[in-house]
Design a protein around this motif. Structure first.
Motif, mmCIF file in Angstrom:
data_model
loop_
_atom_site.group_PDB
_atom_site.id
_atom_site.type_symbol
_atom_site.label_atom_id
_atom_site.label_comp_id
_atom_site.label_asym_id
_atom_site.label_seq_id
_atom_site.Cartn_x
_atom_site.Cartn_y
_atom_site.Cartn_z
ATOM 1 N N VAL A 195 3.765 24.791 70.637
ATOM 2 C CA VAL A 195 4.395 25.669 69.645
ATOM 3 C C VAL A 195 3.520 26.874 69.314
ATOM 4 O O VAL A 195 3.968 27.775 68.599
ATOM 5 C CB VAL A 195 4.737 24.893 68.353
ATOM 6 N N LEU A 196 2.301 26.892 69.817
ATOM 7 C CA LEU A 196 1.410 28.040 69.660
ATOM 8 C C LEU A 196 1.048 28.510 71.066
ATOM 9 O O LEU A 196 -0.028 28.204 71.582
ATOM 10 C CB LEU A 196 0.164 27.627 68.875
ATOM 11 N N PRO A 197 1.943 29.266 71.723
ATOM 12 C CA PRO A 197 1.795 29.544 73.163
ATOM 13 C C PRO A 197 0.789 30.648 73.466
ATOM 14 O O PRO A 197 1.131 31.721 73.960
ATOM 15 C CB PRO A 197 3.219 29.932 73.571
ATOM 16 N N ASN A 198 -0.469 30.365 73.210
ATOM 17 C CA ASN A 198 -1.550 31.323 73.432
ATOM 18 C C ASN A 198 -2.322 31.001 74.701
ATOM 19 O O ASN A 198 -3.536 31.116 74.741
ATOM 20 C CB ASN A 198 -2.520 31.311 72.234
ATOM 21 N N TYR A 199 -1.621 30.603 75.760
ATOM 22 C CA TYR A 199 -2.299 30.159 76.973
ATOM 23 C C TYR A 199 -1.422 30.474 78.173
ATOM 24 O O TYR A 199 -0.208 30.604 78.082
ATOM 25 C CB TYR A 199 -2.569 28.657 76.918
ATOM 26 N N GLY A 207 -6.967 28.115 79.352
ATOM 27 C CA GLY A 207 -6.557 27.960 77.959
ATOM 28 C C GLY A 207 -6.425 26.509 77.546
ATOM 29 O O GLY A 207 -6.806 26.125 76.434
ATOM 30 N N ILE A 208 -5.868 25.675 78.433
ATOM 31 C CA ILE A 208 -5.740 24.250 78.118
ATOM 32 C C ILE A 208 -7.120 23.634 77.947
ATOM 33 O O ILE A 208 -7.349 22.823 77.041
ATOM 34 C CB ILE A 208 -4.947 23.523 79.217
ATOM 35 N N LEU A 209 -8.044 24.027 78.817
ATOM 36 C CA LEU A 209 -9.426 23.540 78.699
ATOM 37 C C LEU A 209 -10.022 23.944 77.355
ATOM 38 O O LEU A 209 -10.676 23.131 76.676
ATOM 39 C CB LEU A 209 -10.241 24.104 79.864
ATOM 40 N N ALA A 210 -9.786 25.192 76.939
ATOM 41 C CA ALA A 210 -10.318 25.656 75.659
ATOM 42 C C ALA A 210 -9.709 24.873 74.504
ATOM 43 O O ALA A 210 -10.405 24.502 73.544
ATOM 44 C CB ALA A 210 -10.044 27.153 75.487
ATOM 45 N N GLY A 211 -8.397 24.607 74.572
ATOM 46 C CA GLY A 211 -7.774 23.813 73.526
ATOM 47 C C GLY A 211 -8.340 22.408 73.462
ATOM 48 O O GLY A 211 -8.609 21.873 72.370
ATOM 49 N N ASP A 212 -8.537 21.785 74.616
ATOM 50 C CA ASP A 212 -9.120 20.440 74.642
ATOM 51 C C ASP A 212 -10.561 20.451 74.139
ATOM 52 O O ASP A 212 -11.025 19.477 73.517
ATOM 53 C CB ASP A 212 -9.060 19.872 76.058
ATOM 54 N N HIS A 213 -11.283 21.534 74.403
ATOM 55 C CA HIS A 213 -12.659 21.673 73.899
ATOM 56 C C HIS A 213 -12.647 21.643 72.364
ATOM 57 O O HIS A 213 -13.465 20.948 71.735
ATOM 58 C CB HIS A 213 -13.251 22.987 74.403
ATOM 59 N N LEU A 214 -11.707 22.371 71.753
ATOM 60 C CA LEU A 214 -11.648 22.409 70.287
ATOM 61 C C LEU A 214 -11.284 21.048 69.707
ATOM 62 O O LEU A 214 -11.879 20.598 68.727
ATOM 63 C CB LEU A 214 -10.612 23.438 69.822
#
Length: 880
Positions: free
Chosen positions: A131-135, A140-147
């Motif tokens: 729902v937050l399509p910033n990738y 980007g998926i890697l960055a999200g998983d990092h967070l």
């Protein structure tokens, strides 16, 4: 009639339901199923309509339904319990807080006093939730998983990126199978974001001076990812001129000047956003800055400006910045690096007519900025080179990618073999609560006897899978495959309707695909090197595999091509046309608009995950990790993470024709190898059943995959590695650099150590052209040397004013090839033993011969200083 603008109006929440607002805007709900279930219970049909989006649901649910729920004591109790659980998650001590004290953790003495107060993590894209399509893809998926994993581990991390008004793009297909892009406007007020406002209630703005007197302003949206604030800069505000409002319009869109503005905003604006956020929130300033790729590389120049403004000279400021900066490269080929025309960089960072210094970075000389991005093409500015020059620590994202990176950037360290280039590796990972199917998470809770899954980080925990009956593992896999097939049928029907097919002709979609058939998935971005259509090299052989009456195969394909990549779009069209064949369309499909929600179903349900890039062009390839986390078996080229962790029992390797320069021939050979492995190994094992219909050998591979790969592929392992190998050493280097120096009373001041290192670097760079080894003598060997015989080497070195303790002199011993090149030599430090005639420094070492055969030695001199991360850091070396 079309509306001029869309915005979101939410219903007023009754007091008893006030906690729903807090649960909806903290993105922890995206990996916490009880919270998702609570929101779904509000209105299951609306939940599905809004795409499982709590903010969207609260924006559309009727006030009457909310009043009904407020009177429902059982619902309110669930809500209160989940709100309390969120509060506990956000406040209790986690791994980072216990670091150094927990049993089995790092030694307390090693980390005492150097845990960073804050870590700033910069990325151009973040895939946290659909729902937050910033990738756009894996980065980007890697960055999200990092967070998410940083939150689960308790790291004090702040993330920074851009808020794109249209995200990446929504993908559909035309009637003839060509990719079509649509850019919907995303109303940030309808997203799980809050606007950063000051004490006056007004939006906090950061500003950047651009050429021609223009000012670029940006507001700051905050997405709360568990404990981690993600700051997203947004230029679409009335304060900006029309063309500047569009700076953050799309991810990876526009021409080079547009990209330059985006990267300036991400890097320089990102640092300024962090300063504003931490001041308002009362948080300590980050000590460590992590660049996830080079897009935000200008952050280093902005930090230099800050230190210059505080009174440091450029070289000292650079020393402090380098000490505390980490750079991660995800790029396996030079063509994947952002490179800008030099004149564009000069225009944005150079002094304007009549001005003294840059308006954007006052006090920072243009020639020093240009030197950061210098490469072999003098007309280009290289963002990856800037990242490496501004960071004391750098890494690739798998062991193989680390080796590829050291070779690719070897020219920045002339005189050193690629193996000595100071670029390490930390293999990527994936966030288990996000990507593992609920059935697997439930099994984990049963095996642990606890709701707390944090011990899944430990390999020993996964051995509990040996207690699970093969039939139960097969039941889970079959259930997930069936759920995938239901999803595929629905998506397939929607896609054909969008392409213009009448619904009356689509009855076949209701029975397309089969929940009992071997299901293979291939889904990722579609650059040409990932070879989306390798499976089509022999289309009739593939058709025979799909339609085999006894052992059929079904194939689900998805992926987006960059809007400007016509070659990638042509690959998609090729596979769509093949999948459109009436005799095949029930066994193969291309599903448009690949996103996180589709990916999750594919990872859960596919039996095999296919990956066939051109080796070694896949930096890591985390999609296969997500499949493995769900008991999927990988069928892959030995590239990225698979090269590192394939063991022969957790999937299959596709043989490669490495080094073959004829690309068509190579594709033919590797496609044939793919068909062979699929037909003779994969298919036969899947359909080899016992008397109960269970493929026992297949299930044992599933069990082995989960047990062996489960703890390795976790993003929690990755973030712990970053913390221990990069963040903590960077914090230690930063704190040493701000201490008083040791070499001279003039450095006995705050930041004296950084001044001392900057002075050392200047002196070394001036002297190095004159540093030479004049004589090397050897002694001690018998007439017939044997393995272990001791060799003594003595070297006389002209240091040109440098002190003997400011260099490291090394002997290198090892086997030599026919051209007298040393092969994997052993490095032996040489000790300073005095001064010879002419002021030459004398160094000596004695070492046993390490190998048999043709053996040789070399002697070299490198700079040495206690604040350098390693002897190769400055890229200076002199050989005898």
């Amino acid at each position: 009639m079309k509306a001029l603008r869309r915005f979101t109006v939410r219903a007023h929440l009754p007091d008893r339901l006030a906690a729903l607002e807090r649960l909806s805007v903290n993105l922890r709900w995206s990996w916490d199923k009880p919270t998702q279930d609570l929101f779904e219970a509000i209105d299951p049909q609306l939940w599905e309509t809004v795409g499982a989006d709590p903010v969207g649901l609260l924006g559309q649910v009727s006030p009457a339904r909310l009043q009904q729920l407020a009177a429902d004591d059982s619902f309110v109790t669930r809500l209160d319990d989940l709100a309390a659980d969120l509060d506990d998650y956000l406040t209790r001590p986690l791994w980072y807080q216990q670091l150094g004290a927990a049993s089995g953790g790092p030694d307390a003495d090693q980390h005492d006093g150097v845990l960073p107060h804050g870590i700033a993590y910069f990325s151009m894209e973040f895939g946290v939730v659909e729902v937050l399509p910033n990738y756009s893809g894996g980065l980007g998926i890697l960055a999200g998983d990092h967070l998410k994993s940083a939150s689960d581990l308790g790291l004090p991390l702040i993330a920074v990126g851009l808020h794109y008004g249209s995200g990446y793009f929504r993908q559909s297909l035309t009637a003839d199978g060509w990719q079509h892009e649509n850019y919907p406007h995303l109303d940030p007020q309808g997203l799980p974001l809050r606007l950063l406002v000051g004490a006056d209630g007004k939006a906090v703005l950061i500003d950047l001076a651009l050429p021609g007197g223009a000012i670029l302003y940006a507001r700051i949206w905050v997405a709360q990812v568990g404990r981690i604030p993600l700051l997203l800069l947004d230029s679409d505000i009335p304060d900006n001129d029309h063309d500047l409002r569009g700076v953050t319009d799309r991810l990876y869109g526009g021409d080079q000047e547009h990209r330059m503005r985006q990267e300036i905003l991400a890097g320089i604006g990102g640092v300024r956003a962090i300063r504003a956020f931490t001041a308002l929130e009362g948080l300590p300033a980050p000590e460590v800055f992590h660049m996830n790729e080079g897009h935000a590389g200008f952050l280093g120049a902005e930090r230099i400006r800050e230190f210059i403004e505080a009174g440091l000279d450029f070289d000292t400021a650079l020393t402090v910045v380098r000490a505390s900066t980490v750079f991660t490269t995800h790029t396996p080929v030079p063509a994947g690096i952002d490179r800008f025309p030099l004149e564009l960089v000069e225009r944005y960072f150079g002094p304007e007519a009549g001005a003294v210094g840059s308006r954007l970075l006052p006090g920072v000389p243009l020639d020093r900025i240009l030197a950061f991005g210098a490469e072999d093409d003098p007309t280009k500015f290289n963002m990856a080179h800037m990242g490496l020059r501004l960071a004391q620590r750098a890494n690739g994202v798998s062991l193989l990618h680390g080796r590829v990176s050291r070779e690719m950037f070897n020219d920045l360290w002339p005189g050193f073999d690629a193996v000595e280039v100071p670029i390490g590796s930390i293999t990527n990972g994936v966030h288990a609560p996000t990507w593992a199917a609920p059935q697997w998470l439930e099994l984990g809770r049963e095996l642990l006897g606890s709701e707390d899954l944090t011990t899944l980080r430990e390999p020993e925990t996964w051995k509990g899978l040996n207690r699970v009956d093969p039939g139960h593992l097969w039941w889970i896999r079959s259930q997930l495959r069936a759920e995938l097939i239901d999803d595929v049928r629905a998506r397939l029907r929607r896609s054909w309707l969008e392409r213009g097919a009448p619904s009356v002709e689509l009855g076949w979609t209701a029975t397309a695909f089969d929940p009992s058939v071997l299901t293979i998935g291939f889904a990722r971005r579609v650059p040409t090197y990932k070879r989306l259509t390798l499976m089509l090299r022999d289309p009739e052989r593939l058709a025979r595999l799909l339609l085999d009456p006894e052992r059929p195969v079904q194939l689900i394909v998805a992926g987006k091509s960059h809007p400007a990549d016509e070659a990638g779009k042509a690959l998609i069209q090729q596979i769509v046309r093949f999948a459109d064949r009436e005799d095949l369309r029930h066994r193969i499909a291309f599903l448009p608009d690949y996103d996180m929600s589709m990916a999750r179903k594919l990872y859960h349900g596919c039996d095999v995950w296919l990956n066939n890039p051109l080796r070694p062009l896949e930096a890591c390839g985390t999609s296969g990790m997500k499949s493995a986390l769900n008991g999927g078996l990988n069928l892959s080229i030995r590239d990225g993470w698979w090269d590192e962790w394939f063991d022969g029992d957790n999937g299959w390797e596709i043989p490669t024709a490495d080094g073959l320069t004829d690309e068509n021939r190579r594709d033919d050979l590797e496609a044939a190898a793919l068909y062979d492995v699929l037909e003779h190994a994969v298919v036969s094992r899947f359909y080899d059943r016992d008397e109960h219909g269970i493929p026992v050998r297949w299930v044992e591979m599933v069990r082995h995959t989960l047990e062996v790969l489960g703890p390795k592929v976790l993003a929690s392992r990755m973030v712990r590695d970053y913390t221990e190998k990069y963040y903590l050493p960077a914090a230690r280097s930063l704190r040493r650099s701000v201490e008083p120096g040791r070499s001279s009373p003039k450095f006995d001041v705050p930041f004296g150590a950084a001044q001392e290192l900057a002075d050392f670097r200047r002196r070394v760079e001036r002297a190095w052209a004159h540093v030479r080894i004049s004589d090397v003598d050897s002694s001690g060997l018998p007439d017939t040397p044997l393995l272990g015989s001791e060799l003594t080497l003595t070297a006389l070195v002209h240091l040109d004013g440098l002190n003997a303790d400011e260099v490291a002199v090394q002997a290198l011993l090892g086997r030599v090839d026919a051209g007298d090149t040393l092969i994997d030599p052993v490095t032996v430090p040489m000790t300073h033993v005095g001064t010879a005639d002419g002021g030459r420094a004398s160094f000596t070492a004695t070492a046993p011969l390490p190998v048999t055969g043709s053996v040789g030695y070399a002697v070299r001199v490198l700079p040495h200083h206690r604040l350098l991360a390693g002897p190769t850091e400055l890229g200076l070396v002199t050989f005898a």
